[in-house]
Enzyme design. Sequence first.
Site, mmCIF file in Angstrom:
data_model
loop_
_atom_site.group_PDB
_atom_site.id
_atom_site.type_symbol
_atom_site.label_atom_id
_atom_site.label_comp_id
_atom_site.label_asym_id
_atom_site.label_seq_id
_atom_site.Cartn_x
_atom_site.Cartn_y
_atom_site.Cartn_z
ATOM 1 N N THR A 1 0.853 -1.194 0.000
ATOM 2 C CA THR A 1 0.000 0.000 0.000
ATOM 3 C C THR A 1 0.883 1.236 0.000
ATOM 4 O OG1 THR A 1 -0.155 -0.221 2.402
ATOM 5 C CG2 THR A 1 -1.973 -1.101 1.095
ATOM 6 N N THR B 1 7.771 -3.632 2.103
ATOM 7 C CA THR B 1 9.206 -3.447 2.332
ATOM 8 C C THR B 1 9.907 -4.667 2.921
ATOM 9 O OG1 THR B 1 8.793 -2.462 4.518
ATOM 10 C CG2 THR B 1 8.945 -0.965 2.632
ATOM 11 N N ASP B 2 9.175 -5.559 3.600
ATOM 12 C CA ASP B 2 9.845 -6.625 4.351
ATOM 13 C C ASP B 2 10.716 -7.524 3.477
ATOM 14 O OD1 ASP B 2 8.714 -5.639 6.610
ATOM 15 O OD2 ASP B 2 7.420 -7.362 7.020
ATOM 16 N N LYS C 1 17.083 -4.479 3.938
ATOM 17 C CA LYS C 1 16.308 -3.721 4.919
ATOM 18 C C LYS C 1 17.006 -3.845 6.264
ATOM 19 C CE LYS C 1 11.683 -3.058 6.843
ATOM 20 N NZ LYS C 1 10.264 -3.418 6.793
#
Length: 387
Positions: A33, A109-110, A188
């Site tokens: 999202t 993003t994970d 990340k």
Amino acid sequence: EVGHKEAVEKMPEKEFPRRPDLPSVTLLGTGGTIASRLDYRTGAVIPAFTPGELYGAVPELADICNLTTKKLFGVFSENMAKEQYVALAKAIGDEIADGADGIVIGHGTDTMGHTAAILSFMVQDSPVPIVLVGSQRSSDRPSSDAALNLIHSVRSAAYGDIAEVQICMFGPTSDRYGLLHRGTRCSKMHSSYRSTFRTVGDIPLAMVSRDKFTYLHRDYRRRDKGRQVKIDPVYDDRTTILYYYPGMSPDLVDALVEKRYRGIVIAGTGLGHVNKPLYPALERAVQAGVHVVMTVQTLWGYAQMYVYDTGRDLLELGIVPLDNMLPETALMKLSWVLAHTDDHAEVMRMMRTSISHEITGREPHNGYLIMQGGLPEIEEFILSHWK
């Protein structure tokens, strides 16, 4: 009498204006999202995805490009896997064939780093930029990074010179600029910071802001609409990462062999080490035809297994070091390679042949900078530079 009003789970939509003088960018949705808001009464996240919805949420996009959006699937990024990787690579090929000047991929993003890595192998020689983007904080929050990340990524796809798979997210924790990270060299690094993504083993490709690009790297594939893209969307998911820890039991390796895994990426300690009790199990795995490679947990630095007896013993068992390839990138590449061949020599040749800078000859002296809070020189730097 107490009344209530049903929530309308839809973003305000305006017609996205199109101009013939602007480049065409396609936004492929995977479920992240990137532009959304929270309905606090129902708790529902209301996504914006159509061009009109995105224009209503981020009107600046209309001054950058003619935007087309296509929702491929809607999954949380931890649920991305073989099916999604293959579909995404094929969709990128279709958009390039249809003349897109750049492609943006909205993604959670994970596991964005995993997807960027596999796409770097599935989509080779791209003539246009392919930019993955996400957000750490939803659009309803004052500290959201969603709109600016979307602006930066669309600008990079429309006008950037780097025709590679790349990740676009915040550079510093402030909104001064975004960074473009190479897809095979990015991880990340923080669970909630907006500046969570960092290039590892190298420096970022570029800085991007609302009005300019600052290219930091000289070695990248440049935009060339005449170049023919190669789409190679294959993937064998019978692979895994074995993150070594002290006291690891050999039966973990034996279980992987028993379950017919074809490839194991070891994230070893130091220069690429594991304990001696694992040696017999690793030897059995190699003899059973399992392809075993070594990376390092430190992320920075190289697997240099010839330095100590431990490493040399592992080399003799048939464990192959992958220099400074990141463990997650190694997993993605091994899955792609094993979909092409099971010949051990050819597997290892392909794994050790760099395709998209997943292995680099050296790491820059100014790349590995870890700021430790509390040190006088760091506090002085922050006070003088971090406005």
